[in-house]
Design a protein around this motif. Structure first.
Motif, mmCIF file in Angstrom:
data_model
loop_
_atom_site.group_PDB
_atom_site.id
_atom_site.type_symbol
_atom_site.label_atom_id
_atom_site.label_comp_id
_atom_site.label_asym_id
_atom_site.label_seq_id
_atom_site.Cartn_x
_atom_site.Cartn_y
_atom_site.Cartn_z
ATOM 1 N N LEU A 63 0.843 -1.188 0.000
ATOM 2 C CA LEU A 63 0.000 0.000 0.000
ATOM 3 C C LEU A 63 0.883 1.245 0.000
ATOM 4 N N PRO A 64 0.381 2.365 -0.495
ATOM 5 C CA PRO A 64 1.162 3.616 -0.426
ATOM 6 C C PRO A 64 1.469 3.972 1.023
ATOM 7 N N ILE A 65 2.681 4.430 1.267
ATOM 8 C CA ILE A 65 3.067 4.830 2.626
ATOM 9 C C ILE A 65 2.525 6.225 2.903
ATOM 10 N N PRO A 66 1.797 6.420 3.995
ATOM 11 C CA PRO A 66 1.180 7.726 4.285
ATOM 12 C C PRO A 66 2.215 8.839 4.384
ATOM 13 N N PRO A 67 1.830 10.044 3.978
ATOM 14 C CA PRO A 67 2.739 11.185 4.091
ATOM 15 C C PRO A 67 2.853 11.648 5.539
ATOM 16 N N LYS A 68 3.724 12.605 5.767
ATOM 17 C CA LYS A 68 3.967 13.122 7.115
ATOM 18 C C LYS A 68 2.706 13.687 7.759
ATOM 19 N N THR A 69 1.784 14.202 6.938
ATOM 20 C CA THR A 69 0.545 14.771 7.472
ATOM 21 C C THR A 69 -0.346 13.714 8.118
ATOM 22 N N ALA A 70 -0.071 12.422 7.863
ATOM 23 C CA ALA A 70 -0.906 11.340 8.378
ATOM 24 C C ALA A 70 -0.460 10.839 9.741
ATOM 25 N N ARG A 71 0.379 11.599 10.406
ATOM 26 C CA ARG A 71 0.780 11.261 11.777
ATOM 27 C C ARG A 71 1.083 12.560 12.505
ATOM 28 N N SER A 72 0.889 12.551 13.815
ATOM 29 C CA SER A 72 1.152 13.754 14.603
ATOM 30 C C SER A 72 1.633 13.370 15.988
#
Length: 236
Positions: free
Chosen positions: A220-229
């Motif tokens: 699957l595509p790896i989530p970008p930095k915006t997808a974690r906080s």
């Protein structure tokens, strides 16, 4: 007097050596440092698939903890060697043993437990992390999901899984006697700040590694930095 002049009093504070008079300082109570954080981590799959992955922590925990050293402890626990940290010329290489409880209705908890196999060397760690996973629609996902799916020529899912987490961390340290000659407020502020810096350094890195491990395994595509906080949590 020059601004660069160091008075005998200041010079004494910067000297990490222990003289005979400092040995006369009576033993002090441990200083308690604490920090609290909260954040999210998005996983681009359905809730059941994410839950199955998280439950099989024997398969991902040690891999994702690197470069921290993680060793299994019992059936659901791990002993972590965090790294070397310190201030005022005093350094420790903290270790802690944590247990991951089996989930209850999509709620997960991980907490520290005593480990008789190693010496804490004057410090005590109280770690508590809680997670809750939930399905969210594609429209509620963080910015960037549509772009990375389109770049790879794949169709984004209608729903993804959001991992909500919070961390409460307290560390008690019994310092060498010479440290207590410093103002307690300085020790407290420096320790709290250092503890927060450790979490800010380790937590985002761990979240990214878990996301990468999970999504790579499922192609699957790896989530970008915006997808974690990861942000300090306001406590009352």
């Amino acid at each position: 007097m020059s601004d660069s002049h160091i008075s005998p009093e200041d010079e004494k504070l910067t000297d990490n050596s222990i003289n005979e008079s400092e040995l006369d300082i009576p033993p002090q109570e441990p200083v308690v440092f604490q920090t609290h954080f909260a954040g999210i981590m998005e996983m681009y799959s359905d809730l059941d698939t994410v839950a199955k992955y998280l439950n099989d922590h024997q398969g991902w925990f040690v891999r994702c903890a690197m470069p921290m050293k993680a060793e299994p402890f019992g059936e659901n626990g791990y002993t972590l060697i965090i790294g070397s940290y310190g201030a005022f010329g005093y350094n420790v290489e903290p270790q802690m043993t944590v247990v991951l409880e089996p989930p209850q209705a999509n709620f997960y908890s991980m907490y520290s437990v005593p480990n008789p196999e190693f010496n804490h060397e004057g410090y005590e760690v109280d770690y508590l992390s809680k997670m809750y996973i939930e399905s969210i629609p594609l429209s509620s996902a963080a910015d960037g999901i549509l772009k990375i799916y389109h770049q790879q020529g794949k169709q984004p899912p209608a729903e993804i899984t959001k991992v909500n987490w919070q961390l409460d961390l307290q560390v008690k340290v019994r310092f060498p006697r010479f440290i207590y000659k410093l103002p307690l407020s300085l020790i407290q502020d420096t320790g709290d700040r250092l503890l927060s810096q450790i979490v800010k350094q380790i937590s985002p890195r761990l979240s990214y590694k878990v996301q990468k491990d999970f999504h790579s395994h499922l192609d699957l595509p790896i989530p970008p930095k915006t997808a974690r906080s990861c942000s300090p949590k306001i406590t009352q």
